[in-house]
Enzyme design. Structure first.
Site: not given
Ligand code: ACO
Length: 362
Positions: A241, A296
């Site tokens: 998140h 989710e």
């Molecule tokens: N699985 C694997 N790796 C992840 C995940 C995940 N679910 N979430 C974050 N990471 C990784 C990213 O790839 C990133 O790695 P990198 O720096 O090597 O590229 C690192 O962790 C840091 O992530 P952030 O960039 O800080 O995460 P961000 O804030 O951009 O993303 C998000 C948040 C979009 C929700 C992300 O965690 C994600 O894609 N989750 C999966 C999709 C999901 O569950 N969406 C629903 C969100 S809840 C809602 O909106 C109601």
């Protein structure tokens, strides 16, 4: 520059506060845990709309009437939904409503009717007319499944609607506020917000969470499956998140609601195994960044236990979040200031373009 607008404060709000360090969600001074499972969706909406929407104190009758009016408006149009996905059908129906005169309770009621009818249409099932005498949660569940829910199912669905009603300045709510700040009406703000909600990084994740559970298959296969997905560079749906650095409080509320329906869902043990494997793998993969389950993950389990098809999960989310989008749009309109950030230009300047084009031509 804040890539992705991380940490930027773009609005002041009295509506909801997401405390990402403590894992708290506060709605107008109330902890989510004191509302979910106890308050009706109509009451939480009235709380959000207080002082923003006229006559918001008792919404039960207004929402019932609104569902009937929306049905009259939408039912002749249902054949045009043929071939549309549920979320596209819902967006299409809502986009047909006029911005003026603004009618918040009609719009929220219409979002529920559009959600139920478009989910049924996408399954080639006939749409059901609303029953104005039922609560909003009971009627939406009945309309979208074609049969009434029992008391436990209605309570679980209501818990979901309340948990999803508002959540700070998330991507779709920000979109609604940007549109409202231009002076466009509530319908425009809600339809735009739906576009933002649809993506898998926001409200489109719960369907893919179930796809992941299907692919894992058995609890003992979870660690190996999760490790392989991480090794392929995939994101685990339902984990991570932008704001929470601890567990998303909505996940626990929704997990409790799934557990209350346990007899009807045999996937909770599998989900817990996937959650555990995901936490271990993500801690290893991103040691400096706490990645836990988000709303989710257990939304997917709860809506599946309620026999809602997975292609309908995002429309159901939209029907609940419309309450929050409307509140934010109204609050933004009071502010009266156009939301218009700046961008940093990193392209070439005209002289450099002219010189390089000249040398290429030469
Ligand atoms: N699985 C694997 N790796 C992840 C995940 C995940 N679910 N979430 C974050 N990471 C990784 C990213 O790839 C990133 O790695 P990198 O720096 O090597 O590229 C690192 O962790 C840091 O992530 P952030 O960039 O800080 O995460 P961000 O804030 O951009 O993303 C998000 C948040 C979009 C929700 C992300 O965690 C994600 O894609 N989750 C999966 C999709 C999901 O569950 N969406 C629903 C969100 S809840 C809602 O909106 C109601």
């Amino acid at each position: 520059m804040a890539v992705g607008l991380d940490g930027i404060i773009a609005a002041q709000t009295r509506l909801s506060h997401v405390d990402g360090e403590a894992g708290r969600l506060i709605l107008r001074g109330h902890e989510l845990e004191t509302l979910a499972g106890q308050w009706r969706f109509e009451q939480v909406t009235a709380l959000l709309w207080r002082e923003l929407v006229p006559h918001a104190a008792d919404l039960s009758a207004d929402l019932g009437r609104g569902r009937m009016r929306a049905w009259q408006h939408f039912s002749p149009l249902l054949p045009t939904l043929n071939g549309m996905s549920a979320i596209e059908g819902m967006r299409f129906l809502l986009a047909l409503l006029p911005d003026e005169p603004a009618d918040a309770s009609l719009l929220l009621a219409a979002a529920g009717v559009a959600m139920a009818t478009s989910i049924r249409s996408a399954q080639n099932l006939p749409a059901l007319a609303p029953d104005a005498a039922l609560s909003h949660a009971a009627d939406l569940l009945r309309m979208l499944r074609g049969k009434a829910g029992d008391a436990a199912e209605v309570k679980a669905f209501e818990t979901y609607l309340v948990a999803a009603a508002d959540h700070g300045l998330n991507a779709s709510t920000f979109t609604a506020r940007v549109v409202a700040s231009t002076g466009a009406g509530l319908v425009s703000a809600v339809v735009a917000a739906m576009g933002a909600l649809k993506g898998p990084l926001h409200g489109g994740a719960p369907g893919p969470v179930l796809d992941m559970l299907d692919a894992v298959g058995q609890a003992d296969k979870a660690p190996a499956w999760i490790d392989a997905a991480i090794a392929r560079g995939e994101r685990l749906m339902g984990f991570g998140h932008r704001i929470y650095r601890v567990r998303d409080p909505r996940a626990d509320v929704l997990k409790a609601a799934v557990n209350a329906l346990r007899g009807r869902n045999n996937r909770i043990a599998l989900a817990e195994a996937v959650e555990q494997a995901g936490l271990v793998a993500l801690a290893r993969h991103k040691p400096g960044r706490r990645l836990d389950v988000n709303t989710e993950f257990y939304t997917a389990l709860l809506l599946e236990a309620l026999d809602i098809p997975r292609a309908g999960f995002t429309p159901v989310f939209a029907a609940a979040r419309t309450a929050g989008w409307i509140a934010h749009a109204c609050e933004q309109q009071l502010d009266g200031r156009l939301l218009r950030p700046a961008s940093e230009y990193i392209g070439p300047m005209p002289q450099a373009v002219a010189a390089s084009e000249w040398s290429e031509a030469g």
